[in-house]
Motif scaffolding. Structure first.
Motif, short mmCIF file in Angstrom:
data_model
loop_
_atom_site.label_atom_id
_atom_site.label_comp_id
_atom_site.label_asym_id
_atom_site.label_seq_id
_atom_site.Cartn_x
_atom_site.Cartn_y
_atom_site.Cartn_z
N GLU A 213 20.98 14.82 1.17
CA GLU A 213 21.07 14.56 2.61
C GLU A 213 19.82 13.86 3.10
O GLU A 213 19.87 12.95 3.91
CB GLU A 213 21.29 15.86 3.37
N VAL A 214 18.68 14.28 2.57
CA VAL A 214 17.44 13.58 2.93
C VAL A 214 17.50 12.15 2.45
O VAL A 214 17.10 11.20 3.12
CB VAL A 214 16.23 14.31 2.33
N ALA A 215 18.01 11.96 1.23
CA ALA A 215 18.09 10.61 0.69
C ALA A 215 19.03 9.73 1.47
O ALA A 215 18.90 8.52 1.52
CB ALA A 215 18.53 10.66 -0.77
N ASN A 216 20.03 10.32 2.09
CA ASN A 216 20.99 9.53 2.86
C ASN A 216 20.41 9.04 4.17
O ASN A 216 21.02 8.22 4.84
CB ASN A 216 22.23 10.37 3.18
N GLY A 217 19.32 9.57 4.58
CA GLY A 217 18.89 9.30 5.94
C GLY A 217 19.58 10.19 6.93
O GLY A 217 19.55 9.95 8.13
N GLY B 132 0.82 -1.21 0.00
CA GLY B 132 0.00 0.00 0.00
C GLY B 132 0.85 1.26 0.00
O GLY B 132 0.54 2.23 -0.73
N THR B 133 1.90 1.28 0.79
CA THR B 133 2.77 2.47 0.79
C THR B 133 3.54 2.60 -0.50
O THR B 133 3.74 3.71 -1.01
CB THR B 133 3.73 2.39 1.98
N LEU B 134 4.00 1.47 -1.06
CA LEU B 134 4.73 1.53 -2.33
C LEU B 134 3.83 2.00 -3.47
O LEU B 134 4.29 2.69 -4.39
CB LEU B 134 5.31 0.16 -2.66
N GLU B 135 2.56 1.64 -3.42
CA GLU B 135 1.64 2.15 -4.43
C GLU B 135 1.55 3.67 -4.38
O GLU B 135 1.54 4.35 -5.42
CB GLU B 135 0.26 1.52 -4.23
N THR B 136 1.51 4.21 -3.17
CA THR B 136 1.48 5.67 -3.03
C THR B 136 2.78 6.29 -3.51
O THR B 136 2.79 7.27 -4.26
CB THR B 136 1.23 6.04 -1.57
N VAL B 137 3.91 5.72 -3.10
CA VAL B 137 5.22 6.26 -3.48
C VAL B 137 5.42 6.19 -4.98
O VAL B 137 5.87 7.16 -5.62
CB VAL B 137 6.33 5.48 -2.73
N MET B 138 5.06 5.06 -5.59
CA MET B 138 5.25 4.92 -7.03
C MET B 138 4.24 5.73 -7.82
O MET B 138 4.50 6.10 -8.97
CB MET B 138 5.15 3.44 -7.42
N HIS B 139 3.11 6.01 -7.24
CA HIS B 139 2.14 6.90 -7.90
C HIS B 139 2.74 8.30 -8.07
O HIS B 139 2.58 8.93 -9.13
CB HIS B 139 0.86 6.96 -7.07
N TRP B 140 3.43 8.77 -7.08
CA TRP B 140 4.11 10.08 -7.20
C TRP B 140 5.36 9.96 -8.06
O TRP B 140 5.77 10.92 -8.70
CB TRP B 140 4.50 10.59 -5.81
N HIS B 141 5.97 8.80 -8.11
CA HIS B 141 7.23 8.64 -8.85
C HIS B 141 6.99 8.57 -10.35
O HIS B 141 7.81 9.06 -11.15
CB HIS B 141 7.93 7.36 -8.36
N THR B 142 5.91 7.99 -10.77
CA THR B 142 5.71 7.72 -12.19
C THR B 142 5.31 8.95 -12.99
O THR B 142 5.48 8.97 -14.20
CB THR B 142 4.62 6.65 -12.37
N SER B 143 4.79 9.97 -12.33
CA SER B 143 4.29 11.13 -13.08
C SER B 143 4.74 12.41 -12.39
O SER B 143 4.55 12.58 -11.18
CB SER B 143 2.76 11.09 -13.16
N HIS B 144 5.33 13.29 -13.22
CA HIS B 144 5.73 14.59 -12.69
C HIS B 144 4.52 15.42 -12.29
O HIS B 144 4.54 16.17 -11.31
CB HIS B 144 6.57 15.33 -13.75
N ASP C 7 12.53 18.52 -4.90
CA ASP C 7 12.00 18.58 -6.27
C ASP C 7 11.78 17.16 -6.79
O ASP C 7 12.10 16.17 -6.14
CB ASP C 7 12.92 19.37 -7.18
N TYR C 8 11.26 17.06 -7.97
CA TYR C 8 10.83 15.78 -8.52
C TYR C 8 11.99 14.82 -8.74
O TYR C 8 11.92 13.65 -8.39
CB TYR C 8 10.06 16.01 -9.82
N GLU C 9 13.07 15.32 -9.35
CA GLU C 9 14.19 14.44 -9.64
C GLU C 9 14.86 13.94 -8.36
O GLU C 9 15.24 12.77 -8.27
CB GLU C 9 15.22 15.17 -10.53
N ASN C 10 14.98 14.81 -7.39
CA ASN C 10 15.55 14.36 -6.13
C ASN C 10 14.65 13.34 -5.45
O ASN C 10 15.12 12.40 -4.79
CB ASN C 10 15.79 15.55 -5.20
N TYR C 11 13.36 13.54 -5.60
CA TYR C 11 12.43 12.56 -5.05
C TYR C 11 12.61 11.20 -5.72
O TYR C 11 12.57 10.15 -5.07
CB TYR C 11 10.99 13.04 -5.23
N ARG C 12 12.86 11.18 -7.00
CA ARG C 12 13.10 9.92 -7.70
C ARG C 12 14.38 9.25 -7.20
O ARG C 12 14.47 8.03 -7.09
CB ARG C 12 13.17 10.15 -9.20
N HIS C 13 15.41 10.09 -6.91
CA HIS C 13 16.62 9.52 -6.31
C HIS C 13 16.30 8.87 -4.97
O HIS C 13 16.80 7.78 -4.65
CB HIS C 13 17.66 10.63 -6.11
#
Length: 1494
Positions: free
Chosen positions: A1234-1238, A1046-1058, A1087-1093
């Motif tokens: 830095e956010v991506a690193n945890g 369920g969480t991955l569906e939400t995350v990938m929903h934001w990931h697949t479309s700008h 931003d979107y690209e960093n979110y994809r990272h």
């Protein structure tokens, strides 16, 4: 003188002074007290009141010399005159003293004193009668002893043996004729026994009749006219005769009749004897000696019957295939049948005088003498004889008649047979009330026992009378009932149930017994059944034979039971179980435990049972479950098959038939109290099959969506079973739970056992079984709770359910369970309050949606306010610093139906409804479907309004959920508290809760909840799930996978479309990366690209955690990892690279577990097939996120920036934008990394400390941008102002450039120093380890021969895996880059060798050797030749130590090795800069630190 006597030695010493007076006074006083018979000693009489004792002490003192004889002589002479019997008493005492002096040596010297005393008594006549001849001669009382002896013999012969001549019947007939006439005349009131005795006396005296012959004639008259027994017994009581004389006369008659063959003609004699015994004219011991046969012969017959019955029961368990044995068995059965027929023949007992006397005693109502005779024989022996049992039944009929006619009224047309009472005042009197029944008839029924079966009519009479009495029994203030209530339990135990076993298939009697028995609770009934089955049937030979015959028939039937033979088999089972069901059910249940395919046919074959049989079946099930059998099988890894089969049988049989559920439910509760959770399987089956409530674990996705809707949608589309099939059984289960008050206790006990099962069951069973038991507790608790919330009304539930505070404290249950139990009550309270507030408005029906929302918010505040107050003390104060209690309550009280409406499921169900009537029946069905369609549409509308009200409530409450504390951002602690107290406990509770948790996090983000970071929340969930996966049970792994999906569906929903990202995340508080201290400045967002990272990093972290579990070798971790991979396969893996890594590890699991743990192999094989199906459709990594190239502008050569570097990245690749904009983009990108690193916490702490310094440059930067924008818009500015602005911009750029260049210099100096230290350490260690490995490898080559040498040479040619990563070329720009490449290569070699060392030595490739290493190897080889023998001896111990070390290091470093390998293979050819991938740098830092520590 003996202690406690009347006189002492002082009495005899002071004889003249006081002793004589004392003696005279004492004896006179004793004579006065017992004037009639002063010498008679009474039982328990005090010695001080016994005259014989006083005389004995007086005479004994004379004999022993304490008192002179001449002193005592005057007193003795006077004493004889005090009472007529005094002389006789003195002689009796002298007789006793004579025996003492003759037999006891120490008294023999006093014999002369005794002889002198005898001479002074002057009672020669009495002495001659009582003393021995020798004593009389010694004392001189008899001069010639021989002559005296001869004379004595003559007198006795004349007195006792010489017959006197009377006038016999043949000599004189007139007197006897007159006597017979008088005795047999018509008895009227004028003729009385007194007048008759006077006539008899005159006839005896006038005609000199023989008195014994007269007595014989009186007895014959009584025998011929027994109805006048009162007259004749009164006459005989006045006739001067003894019991022995009458016994001799009657005994002579009995012997004569026995010689003549007996017969019915002699029945009058037994009646006469009975009447005389009843009137106490005849004593039983006098007449019993004349009766035949002997008691011993009758007892031997009884023992022989018991032995035959025991042997018959033993033969039933022997299976023989020989024809001879079968023929013998058939012959024995024929003999048994003949014996039973002969026993039923009453003529068999005509010649048994004792049996006939017992029958006569019962006929005249003499119960006491019958009991006295029956005590001489074994228990129930006499009543087992049919004539005696029938006579006793007739007697009980007469005693029951009065009460029966009073309480049981028959219709006027059915008068029935009225039984007259006995015309005998000496007989037992009929009972008039229930107390009389208990005192008079119950002992008779108890003595009768199972042989009451000879009179079924009496059984009906007793049961109906008792049923009326039980209805009137009331419970007293002390909880006790009347005497009749408990005494009749004994009658049921010892009489009614055993008597039912003796009948031949009488279902009416069984139903009659059940109608009476059901007044008792199941505890009493089950105790009766237990004694009936295990004790009573073994006490009576007849019952043993009955049970054996039934078991033979049951075995014959069970061998032929199939689905096709249910009808005839069910009839046979019904006939067998009508009268003695317990042994049959016990045998059937044993077969069901062995063969579970019999469950269906056996359950169907029970349709012809009686109500009593159904109740006994319930007892037999509980009894078998209570046996001390092993409930765990397969080496403590699974539940025994017999328990699973019996549980399935329980669910089926309790659903189909009306069996009392109290016993089985209480059994489960007792097992839970004893901390035994395995038997919860029974409750689970019963609730599933009777209540129609299944677990939510095996539902399809559509069913899960339907469960998120209203009650009607859940019933129509969310369940497999249809309601009409379980409606009646569900009501029965509900009534049983409420009647026995087990609903809430069972629920709480299951919840408590769920919390303790891990600790109580971990010692002996396998961990797999512990997880299964935990899942069973969890599933049963949810299933049972869901059933209760469906069928039990809130009013019934609220009175039994403890409040939430009590649940959390006193009941010792966790928050997830407590709110699961209390949630329906909260919802009902809220709805009731909301309805109340709406009804207060006059225009209730015209209220707008906003007005309804306001009323709903008011209801929420009034209802949940006190609940929040009660919850707060049960958690620490620190928890509420990060989270408001209202949010905690909101999270735990909401469900999926509160967050969204499953419109697609409503539409799907509505489309299924297509009413098309073609007949009357179809028309009814169409009307029902049409009404269902309207109800679904109405429910969807109500559900939509409810969701809107809930969202309005959440919108109002969200601002106070997470409060801001101080300057430091609290979002990290907030997320931790949220995950720990809310999300993780509930996401593994049920599948619906897992979906709810995923939706709730998305809802928090959508509501723009202040101080809640969605990004950090997901980061915490994904970063390291290793321990979460390892700690899950099998079902929890399924639920956790559903939550991740369920969480991955939400995350990938934001990931697949700008567009989706910009619309739903771009400006939301959940994606803020930097909180500004000043509210006048805007926060920074990802931003979107960093979110994809970041999403790529999350996928990588999930992969790393699951790979770690798969490589652990632990059963639980491997199983859970595969289950989670299967559950999230729709969204994970999403990149081809990760799929390849997972696939390789899955193949390794298949290879390792193929022949050891087949269940893991099957799981891995299943997932492997699914993964291969989706693998071709997975994108490459560049398609998933932009993989940035190396940015030379950010590179440093020896700590200084590279002059040839150019700007790069997503924002600068096209050459657009000013330098200031590029700087801002890089800063934002670095923050996102830095956010991506945890590293969010460290970053936020740094920014919180430097808030003021950071706010100023940001403000200046914003001012510069505004000035620039203003300059572009306003073209009418002065040239001087433009030049001034340009100068200021240049200064700012130069300043920023200097700051950017200064930071890398500092960082490079520190990193260079650390790298040098690491390189020196690693080089030394690598050389040392390489030398040791080479020497060992060389020895192995020499020993193994050519094959090993070929293998090693081939492996020596192989390159390390990191030599050519992904086929890309590496640019070499300067000396610094070369050194970095060497360092990375050496580090990769070292990691590869460490990984190879932890694996099997067969597949370890040998690295290339330098010249120096070859020389060292040759030198070491020559040295090792001399110590080869020692090395062989030590080899075994070294290998064991190495294997142990490898096993410890493997689990410790595997996740680091996997991560390093994947990243070096992935990024070694891309020249990616460390600043762009901070989490790579952080990982390498951790790896090098760990190596340094090692």
């Amino acid at each position: 003188m003996a202690a406690g006597g009347l006189f002492t030695l002082e009495t005899w010493k002071n004889w003249e002074k006081s002793g004589k007076a004392e003696l005279v006074q004492t004896i006179r006083h004793l004579i006065k007290e017992n004037g009639d018979n002063p010498g008679l000693s009474k039982p328990n009489q005090s010695p001080t009141k016994d005259l014989s004792r006083a005389l004995y002490e007086f005479l004994s003192a004379i004999v022993r010399g304490h008192l002179r004889r001449d002193y005592a002589r005057p007193v003795l002479i006077d004493m004889v005159n005090w009472h007529p019997d005094m002389a006789s008493q003195l002689v009796e005492i002298t007789t006793l003293l004579d025996l003492e002096t003759a037999a006891v040596e120490r008294f023999s010297r006093n014999r002369d004193n005794l002889l002198g005393l005898l001479k002074s008594l002057d009672a020669d006549r009495l002495l001659k009668e009582r003393l021995e001849i020798e004593t009389l001669g010694d004392a001189g009382i008899v001069r010639h002893k021989k002559n005296f002896h001869t004379k004595q013999i003559k007198v006795k012969t004349k007195l006792f043996y010489k017959q006197q001549k009377f006038n016999l019947l043949r000599e004189e007939t007139e007197g006897y004729a007159k006597l017979v006439t008088e005795l047999n005349q018509e008895i009227t009131d004028r003729i009385t026994p007194n007048s008759m005795i006077q006539v008899i006396r005159s006839l005896i005296g006038g005609f000199n009749l023989d008195p014994n012959r007269v007595l014989d004639l009186i007895l014959e008259s009584l025998e011929s006219r027994p109805h006048l027994h009162q007259f004749y017994t009164s006459l005989l009581s006045q006739y001067p005769c003894e019991s022995a004389t009458i016994s001799e006369i009657l005994g002579f008659k009995l012997n004569t009749s026995a010689k003549e063959g007996g017969g019915k003609e002699t029945q009058g004699i037994y009646t006469t004897i009975s009447l005389l015994l009843q009137a106490d004219i005849l004593q039983l011991q006098d007449i019993y000696v004349w009766l035949t046969p002997e008691d011993s012969s009758m007892a031997e017959e009884h023992q022989r019957e018991e032995a035959e019955a025991t042997e018959m029961a033993h033969r039933v368990n022997i299976v023989s295939t020989k024809d001879k044995d079968k023929e013998k068995e058939k012959e024995k059965e024929d003999e048994e049948r003949e014996r039973q027929e002969q026993q039923r023949n009453p003529e068999r007992y005509l010649n048994n005088q004792k049996i006939q006397l017992c029958i006569a005693l019962l006929q005249v109502g003499d119960w006491d003498h019958f009991q006295e005779i029956s005590r001489r024989f074994p228990d129930f022996y006499l009543v087992s004889i049919p004539p005696i049992s029938k006579a006793l039944c007739n007697l009980i009929h007469t005693l029951f008649e009065t009460v029966y006619r009073k309480v049981c009224h028959l219709p006027s047309r059915l008068q029935g047979t009225v039984i007259e009472p006995l015309d005998n005042p000496r007989a037992v009197q009929p009972a008039t009330n229930y107390n009389d029944l208990v005192l008079i008839t119950f002992p008779m029924l108890t003595a009768l026992g199972p042989h009451l079966c000879h009179d079924p009519g009496l059984m009906y009479k007793v049961l109906r009378t008792a049923r009326h009495g039980l209805k009137q029994v009331r419970v007293g203030p002390d909880g006790m009932r009347g005497l009749f209530y408990y005494e009749f339990l004994d009658i049921l135990d010892e009489v009614m149930l055993p008597a039912l076993s003796m009948l031949d298939s009488n279902p009416c009697m069984a139903e009659e017994i059940w109608e009476t028995l059901k007044f008792y609770p199941y505890q009493h009934r089950y105790k009766l059944y237990g004694r009936w089955k295990n004790e009573t049937c073994n006490q009576h030979p007849a019952l043993v034979r009955r049970r054996t015959a039934l078991l033979k028939k049951a075995k014959f039937i069970m061998m032929r039971i199939t689905k096709e033979t249910i009808k005839p088999v069910s009839r046979g089972i019904g006939k067998l179980t009508h009268n003695n069901p317990a042994p049959i059910f016990h045998y059937i249940l044993i077969q069901v435990q062995l063969y579970d395919n019999l469950i269906g046919p056996v359950v169907d074959s029970f349709k012809y049972l009686t109500s009593l049989s159904y109740d006994v079946l319930g007892y037999c099930i509980v009894e078998i479950l209570s046996e001390n059998k092993d409930r765990i099988a397969n080496d403590a890894m699974a539940i025994s098959s017999w328990l699973q089969a019996l549980s399935s049988f329980c669910g089926a049989v309790y659903k189909k038939y009306p069996i009392d559920l109290g016993g089985i439910l209480q059994f489960v509760a007792n097992q839970l109290k004893a901390e035994k959770s395995i038997d919860l399987l029974i409750l689970r089956e019963i609730v599933q099959k009777m209540g129609g409530t299944d677990t939510l674990e095996d539902l399809t996705p559509d069913q899960l969506d339907a469960m998120c809707g209203g009650e009607l949608l859940r019933r129509e589309a969310g369940q497999y079973q249809q309601e009409r099939n379980t409606k009646r059984s569900s009501v029965r289960l509900k009534e049983a739970l409420l009647e026995h008050d087990l609903a809430i206790p069972l629920l709480l006990l299951t919840a408590q056992q769920r919390s303790s099962v891990v600790y109580n069951q971990t010692e002996s069973p396998h961990l797999k079984l512990v997880g299964k038991l935990y899942d069973q507790c969890q599933d049963t608790m949810v299933q049972f709770g869901s059933y209760l919330f469906q069928v039990v009304t809130i009013d019934e539930l609220s009175g039994r359910m403890p409040p939430i505070g009590t649940l959390l404290s006193d009941c010792h249950v966790s928050a997830d369970v407590a709110f699961f139990l209390a949630r329906p009550l909260f919802i009902n309270m809220l709805n009731a309050k909301y309805d109340e507030l709406r009804k207060q408005d006059k225009g209730e029906k015209k209220m707008t949606l906003e007005q309804k929302k306001m009323r709903y918010l008011e209801a929420c505040s009034e209802v949940f306010g006190p609940i929040v107050t009660s919850i707060r003390p049960h958690f620490s104060i620190k928890v509420w610093e990060d989270m408001d209690p209202s949010f905690f309550l909101t999270f735990w009280t909401l469900t999926m139906s509160d967050l969204e409406v499953p419109h697609h499921m409503y539409e799907k169900e509505i489309k299924k409804i297509d009413p098309n009537p073609s007949s009357n029946k179809r028309k009814k069905e169409a009307d029902r479907l049409l009404a269902l369609k309207e109800k679904l549409q109405e429910e969807e509308k109500r559900q939509k309004e409810h969701v809107e009200r809930v969202l309005a409530r959440l919108q109002q409450e969200k601002d106070r959920w997470f409060t801001l504390r101080g300057a430091r951002s609290p979002k990290n602690d907030t997320v931790t508290a949220f995950l720990q107290l809310c999300l993780f406990p509930r996401c593994t509770f049920t599948t619906l809760d897992a979906i709810y948790c995923a939706k709730f996090v998305k809802m928090l983000h959508s509501l723009k909840t202040p101080n809640f970071s969605t990004l950090i929340c997901y980061d915490r969930m994904y970063c390291d799930i290793t321990y979460t996966v390892a700690s899950c049970t099998e079902q929890e792994a399924h639920r956790y996978a559903r939550f991740l999906l369920g969480t991955l569906e939400t995350v990938m929903h934001w990931h697949t479309s700008h567009n989706n990202y910009e619309r739903e995340c771009a400006s939301y508080p959940g994606f803020v990366t930097k909180y500004r201290v000043s509210r006048q400045e805007a926060n920074d967002y990802v931003d979107y690209e960093n979110y994809r990272h970041v999403v790529h990093k999350w996928h990588y972290k999930i992969t790393k955690a699951l790979i770690t579990c798969l490589e652990s070798g632990d059963y639980i971790q491997i199983r859970n990892a595969i289950l989670i991979l299967q559950g999230i396969i729709q969204r994970f893996p999403a990149i081809i690279n990760l799929a390849i890594v997972i696939e390789k590890r899955i193949e390794m699991v298949k290879l390792q577990e193929r022949n050891s743990r087949n269940d893991l192999y099957v799981l891995a094989n299943s997932y492997s097939g699914r993964l291969k199906a989706i693998k071709p459709n997975l994108p490459q990594e560049p398609e998933f996120h932009i993989v940035p190239k190396r940015t030379p502008a950010a590179q440093k050569v020896n700590g200084t920036p590279d002059s040839t570097a150019t700007s790069g990245g997503a924002g600068a690749g096209d050459g657009k934008g000013t330098p200031a904009e590029q700087v801002d983009g890089k800063q934002a990108k670095a923050e996102a990394m830095e956010v991506a690193n945890g590293d969010v916490e460290a970053k936020e702490e740094r920014e919180a400390k430097k808030g003021e310094n950071n706010s100023k440059p940001t403000k200046e930067k914003r001012d510069v941008a505004e000035k620039k924008g203003g300059g572009e818009e306003g073209e009418g500015k002065r040239p001087e102002e433009k030049k001034r602005e340009e100068k200021e911009k240049k200064k700012e750029k130069e300043k920023e450039k200097e700051e950017r260049e200064e930071k890398p210099r500092k960082r490079s100096k520190e990193s260079k120093k650390i790298k040098q230290e690491e390189e020196e350490y690693l080089e030394e260690r690598d050389e040392r380890e390489r030398g040791e490995r080479d020497r060992e490898r060389e020895r192995e080559r020499e020993r193994e021969g050519s094959a090993t040498s070929n293998t090693s040479s081939t492996s020596a040619k192989m390159d390390p895996p990191e030599a050519s990563p992904r086929g890309s070329k590496r640019r070499k720009t300067d000396h610094s880059s070369k050194n970095r490449g060497k360092e990375e290569a050496s580090r990769r070699d070292h990691k590869h060798k460490e990984r190879s060392k932890s694996r099997e030595p067969e597949s370890v490739p040998s690295p290339k050797e330098s010249k120096k290493e070859k020389k060292e190897r040759k030198r070491d080889r020559s040295q090792d030749d001399g110590v080869e023998v020692d090395q062989k001896r030590k080899k075994g111990g070294e290998e064991r130590m190495k294997s142990n070390g490898r096993q410890e290091d493997e689990h410790k470093h595997r996740h680091r090795q996997v991560e390093a390998e994947e990243y070096y293979e992935r990024y070694s050819s891309k020249d990616s800069h460390r600043a762009d991938y901070d989490y790579e740098r952080e990982y390498e830092k951790q790896t090098t630190r760990h190596k340094r520590k090692n």
